[in-house]
Write a protein that holds these residues in place. Structure first.
Motif, PDB file in Angstrom:
ATOM      1  N   ALA A   1      50.412  90.509  19.325  1.00  0.00           N
ATOM      2  CA  ALA A   1      50.740  90.722  20.733  1.00  0.00           C
ATOM      3  C   ALA A   1      51.490  89.570  21.377  1.00  0.00           C
ATOM      4  CB  ALA A   1      49.459  91.003  21.524  1.00  0.00           C
ATOM      5  N   SER A   2      51.474  88.402  20.783  1.00  0.00           N
ATOM      6  CA  SER A   2      52.174  87.261  21.382  1.00  0.00           C
ATOM      7  C   SER A   2      53.667  87.275  21.091  1.00  0.00           C
ATOM      8  CB  SER A   2      51.572  85.940  20.876  1.00  0.00           C
ATOM      9  OG  SER A   2      51.726  85.840  19.467  1.00  0.00           O
ATOM     10  N   GLY A   3      54.120  88.184  20.219  1.00  0.00           N
ATOM     11  CA  GLY A   3      55.525  88.239  19.837  1.00  0.00           C
ATOM     12  C   GLY A   3      56.424  88.796  20.921  1.00  0.00           C
ATOM     13  N   TYR A   4      57.705  88.734  20.677  1.00  0.00           N
ATOM     14  CA  TYR A   4      58.732  89.109  21.653  1.00  0.00           C
ATOM     15  C   TYR A   4      58.598  90.561  22.104  1.00  0.00           C
ATOM     16  CZ  TYR A   4      63.586  89.599  23.426  1.00  0.00           C
ATOM     17  OH  TYR A   4      64.709  89.827  24.187  1.00  0.00           O
ATOM     18  N   VAL A   5      58.699  91.490  21.165  1.00  0.00           N
ATOM     19  CA  VAL A   5      58.607  92.910  21.498  1.00  0.00           C
ATOM     20  C   VAL A   5      57.184  93.270  21.919  1.00  0.00           C
ATOM     21  CG1 VAL A   5      58.805  95.259  20.604  1.00  0.00           C
ATOM     22  CG2 VAL A   5      60.509  93.538  19.971  1.00  0.00           C
ATOM     23  N   ALA A   6      56.205  92.776  21.179  1.00  0.00           N
ATOM     24  CA  ALA A   6      54.810  93.129  21.449  1.00  0.00           C
ATOM     25  C   ALA A   6      54.380  92.705  22.846  1.00  0.00           C
ATOM     26  CB  ALA A   6      53.899  92.495  20.405  1.00  0.00           C
ATOM     27  N   SER A   7      54.843  91.547  23.307  1.00  0.00           N
ATOM     28  CA  SER A   7      54.480  91.087  24.652  1.00  0.00           C
ATOM     29  C   SER A   7      54.961  92.076  25.709  1.00  0.00           C
ATOM     30  CB  SER A   7      55.080  89.705  24.917  1.00  0.00           C
ATOM     31  OG  SER A   7      54.523  88.727  24.073  1.00  0.00           O
ATOM     32  N   TRP A   8      56.175  92.602  25.518  1.00  0.00           N
ATOM     33  CA  TRP A   8      56.701  93.583  26.456  1.00  0.00           C
ATOM     34  C   TRP A   8      55.959  94.911  26.351  1.00  0.00           C
ATOM     35  CZ3 TRP A   8      59.513  93.425  30.680  1.00  0.00           C
ATOM     36  CH2 TRP A   8      60.262  92.272  30.937  1.00  0.00           C
ATOM     37  N   ILE A   9      55.530  95.276  25.146  1.00  0.00           N
ATOM     38  CA  ILE A   9      54.724  96.489  24.986  1.00  0.00           C
ATOM     39  C   ILE A   9      53.412  96.334  25.745  1.00  0.00           C
ATOM     40  CG2 ILE A   9      53.453  97.920  23.338  1.00  0.00           C
ATOM     41  CD1 ILE A   9      55.631  97.296  21.272  1.00  0.00           C
TER      42      ILE A   9
ATOM     43  N   ASP B   1      63.866  98.344  26.644  1.00  0.00           N
ATOM     44  CA  ASP B   1      64.067  99.689  26.117  1.00  0.00           C
ATOM     45  C   ASP B   1      63.264  99.900  24.830  1.00  0.00           C
ATOM     46  OD1 ASP B   1      65.823 100.370  28.171  1.00  0.00           O
ATOM     47  OD2 ASP B   1      67.566  99.636  27.078  1.00  0.00           O
ATOM     48  N   VAL B   2      63.216  98.871  24.005  1.00  0.00           N
ATOM     49  CA  VAL B   2      62.455  98.960  22.760  1.00  0.00           C
ATOM     50  C   VAL B   2      60.971  99.134  23.059  1.00  0.00           C
ATOM     51  CG1 VAL B   2      61.815  97.758  20.637  1.00  0.00           C
ATOM     52  CG2 VAL B   2      64.164  97.611  21.485  1.00  0.00           C
ATOM     53  N   ALA B   3      60.463  98.366  24.025  1.00  0.00           N
ATOM     54  CA  ALA B   3      59.057  98.484  24.411  1.00  0.00           C
ATOM     55  C   ALA B   3      58.765  99.884  24.950  1.00  0.00           C
ATOM     56  CB  ALA B   3      58.702  97.424  25.447  1.00  0.00           C
ATOM     57  N   LEU B   4      59.674 100.396  25.798  1.00  0.00           N
ATOM     58  CA  LEU B   4      59.482 101.734  26.356  1.00  0.00           C
ATOM     59  C   LEU B   4      59.511 102.798  25.255  1.00  0.00           C
ATOM     60  CD1 LEU B   4      59.145 103.576  28.799  1.00  0.00           C
ATOM     61  CD2 LEU B   4      61.647 103.583  29.053  1.00  0.00           C
TER      62      LEU B   4
ATOM     63  N   LYS C   1      56.672 105.540  24.687  1.00  0.00           N
ATOM     64  CA  LYS C   1      57.021 106.958  24.665  1.00  0.00           C
ATOM     65  C   LYS C   1      56.624 107.600  23.335  1.00  0.00           C
ATOM     66  CE  LYS C   1      58.893 107.686  28.724  1.00  0.00           C
ATOM     67  NZ  LYS C   1      58.267 108.662  29.668  1.00  0.00           N
ATOM     68  N   ALA C   2      56.656 106.818  22.262  1.00  0.00           N
ATOM     69  CA  ALA C   2      56.230 107.334  20.962  1.00  0.00           C
ATOM     70  C   ALA C   2      54.750 107.692  20.969  1.00  0.00           C
ATOM     71  CB  ALA C   2      56.518 106.311  19.863  1.00  0.00           C
ATOM     72  N   LEU C   3      53.989 107.031  21.820  1.00  0.00           N
ATOM     73  CA  LEU C   3      52.578 107.375  21.989  1.00  0.00           C
ATOM     74  C   LEU C   3      52.408 108.536  22.960  1.00  0.00           C
ATOM     75  CD1 LEU C   3      49.519 106.968  21.813  1.00  0.00           C
ATOM     76  CD2 LEU C   3      49.738 105.173  23.561  1.00  0.00           C
ATOM     77  N   GLU C   4      53.116 108.496  24.059  1.00  0.00           N
ATOM     78  CA  GLU C   4      52.878 109.439  25.149  1.00  0.00           C
ATOM     79  C   GLU C   4      53.534 110.807  24.947  1.00  0.00           C
ATOM     80  OE1 GLU C   4      52.344 106.191  28.773  1.00  0.00           O
ATOM     81  OE2 GLU C   4      54.170 107.409  28.661  1.00  0.00           O
ATOM     82  N   THR C   5      54.440 110.905  23.974  1.00  0.00           N
ATOM     83  CA  THR C   5      55.110 112.181  23.710  1.00  0.00           C
ATOM     84  C   THR C   5      54.437 112.866  22.520  1.00  0.00           C
ATOM     85  OG1 THR C   5      57.196 111.187  24.442  1.00  0.00           O
ATOM     86  CG2 THR C   5      57.335 113.275  23.240  1.00  0.00           C
ATOM     87  N   PRO C   6      53.669 113.928  22.758  1.00  0.00           N
ATOM     88  CA  PRO C   6      52.917 114.563  21.667  1.00  0.00           C
ATOM     89  C   PRO C   6      53.793 114.999  20.496  1.00  0.00           C
ATOM     90  CG  PRO C   6      52.148 115.377  23.785  1.00  0.00           C
ATOM     91  CD  PRO C   6      53.375 114.549  24.066  1.00  0.00           C
TER      92      PRO C   6
END
Length: 301
Positions: free
Chosen positions: A13-21, A231-234, A238-243
Motif C-alpha cells: 500500500a505504500s507504493g505509487y499506484v497502491a497509495s492512490w488506490i 486513472d490507473v487507481a480508478l 472500477k474492476a471491483l465495483e463492476t460485476p
C-alpha cells in the motif's frame, strides 16, 4: 460513497499506484486493510495515515512477499483484495532474487491466502504492459495489440528483460491459479504511469520524467505512452465495483514524441533549465527498445 460496509485489502500500500488506490477507496467509503513492509517507517506510512478517512477506516499490517503466511491477518474478513505489491526495477544485479522470486512467490502467497479466506469474492491484480508486448517475432509499429497478447518468457530471458519477465511469470502464475481454483480475478495492465506523488519517495516511472528534465532519454525512444496514476487507481476500483469486469484490461494513453514532452514541460515549467542533449536524438526502429516500441502500437479493448 460506494464502499458502504465493504472491507478490502491493498497489498504494497505504500507504493505509487497502491497509495492512490487506498486514497480512492477511502474516499468512496471502503474500510481498507493495507499491507506495508515496515509499519514503523514513516516513509511508508505517514502519507497513508494522512489520507481523508484513514483515522476511521484504514488499518496497516506488516507483510512480506516472501513470507508464506504474511498476508493472512490483513486479508481476513475482506470482501476483495487488490494485489499491487511487486518490485519495480530495471537495473538489477541478481534478477532472480531482486525481481522474479518476490513477484512470483508474492503473487502465489497472496492468492493462496485469498483462496483460504471465504469472505474474498474478487481479486484485482496489478500487472503491466511489460507482460503484454515482448514477443517473437517482434511486434511491428502498425500492429494492433489487445488483452489477448502475452509476453513470451523465453524472449524476455534471451533479451535479459528481467522486469518484463517478472511481471509475465507472476501474471501467468496468477491466471493458472485462478483457473485451477475458480477464483474471480481481474488483472490491470497499465503503461508508464505518471502523475502526482502521494508517497515521499520518487518511483521509477515518475523518475523517467525527472531524467527528461535533465535532457536524458531513459529508453532511447522517440515515442512514449503515459497514463495518469489517478486513472490507473480508478481502473482498479472500477474492476471491483463492476460485476461484469473480467479478464485483463490494458490501461494506456496517447502516443507522444520526446520533443512534445520537452515542449510541454517548458510550457508548464518555464523556470526549468531543460537540457536538449538527447531530446533530438532519433533511433532507427531496429534499435528501439521494447519500451519505446510500446508507444507505436494501437490499443483496443
Amino acid at each position: 460513497m460506494n464502499g458502504g460496509e465493504k472491507v478490502v485489502c491493498v497489498t504494497g500500500a505504500s507504493g505509487y499506484v497502491a497509495s492512490w488506490i487506498v486514497k480512492l477507496l477511502l474516499l468512496r467509503g471502503y474500510t481498507v486493510r493495507a499491507t506495508v513492509l515496515n509499519p514503523t517507517d514513516p516513509a511508508e506510512t505517514e502519507h497513508l495515515l494522512a489520507l481523508e478517512g484513514s483515522e476511521e477506516r484504514l488499518k496497516l499490517f506488516k507483510a512480506d512477499l516472501l513470507d508464506d503466511c504474511s498476508f493472512e491477518q490483513a486479508i481476513e474478513g475482506c470482501d476483495a483484495v487488490f494485489h499491487t505489491a511487486s518490485p519495480v526495477q530495471f537495473i538489477v544485479t541478481d534478477p532472480q532474487t531482486e525481481l522474479i522470486v518476490p513477484a512470483v512467490k508474492g503473487t502465489t502467497n497472496v492468492l493462496n491466502t485469498c483462496k483460504k479466506t471465504s469472505s474474498v469474492k474478487r481479486v484485482i491484480v496489478t500487472s503491466s504492459t511489460a507482460a503484454v508486448l515482448v514477443r517473437q517475432p517482434p511486434l511491428e509499429p502498425n500492429d494492433v495489440v489487445d488483452e489477448t497478447f502475452f509476453s513470451d518468457p523465453s524472449v524476455c530471458m534471451e533479451r535479459k528483460l528481467w522486469y518484463p519477465l517478472s511481471k509475465t511469470l507472476a501474471e501467468n502464475v496468477a491466471w493458472q491459479f485462478a483457473k485451477e481454483n475458480g477464483m474471480d480475478m481481474v488483472v490491470v495492465n497499465p503503461e508508464f504511469i505518471i502523475g502526482p506523488l502521494l508517497q515521499p519517495t520518487l518511483n521509477f516511472s515518475v523518475e523517467i520524467i525527472v531524467d527528461m528534465v535533465k535532457g536524458k532519454n531513459p529508453f532511447n525512444c522517440r515515442y512514449y505512452r503515459f497514463v495518469d496514476v489517478r486513472d490507473v487507481a480508478l481502473a482498479h476500483v472500477k474492476a471491483l465495483e463492476t460485476p461484469s469486469a473480467n479478464g485483463r484490461y490494458i490501461i494506456s494513453g496517447p502516443s507522444v514524441t520526446i520533443s512534445h514532452i520537452k515542449e510541454t514541460m517548458r510550457e508548464l515549467f518555464p523556470d526549468l533549465c531543460i537540457d536538449d542533449t538527447f531530446f533530438d536524438f532519433v533511433l532507427g526502429m531496429e534499435k528501439v527498445s521494447w519500451m519505446g516500441s510500446i508507444a507505436q502500437y494501437v490499443w483496443i479493448k
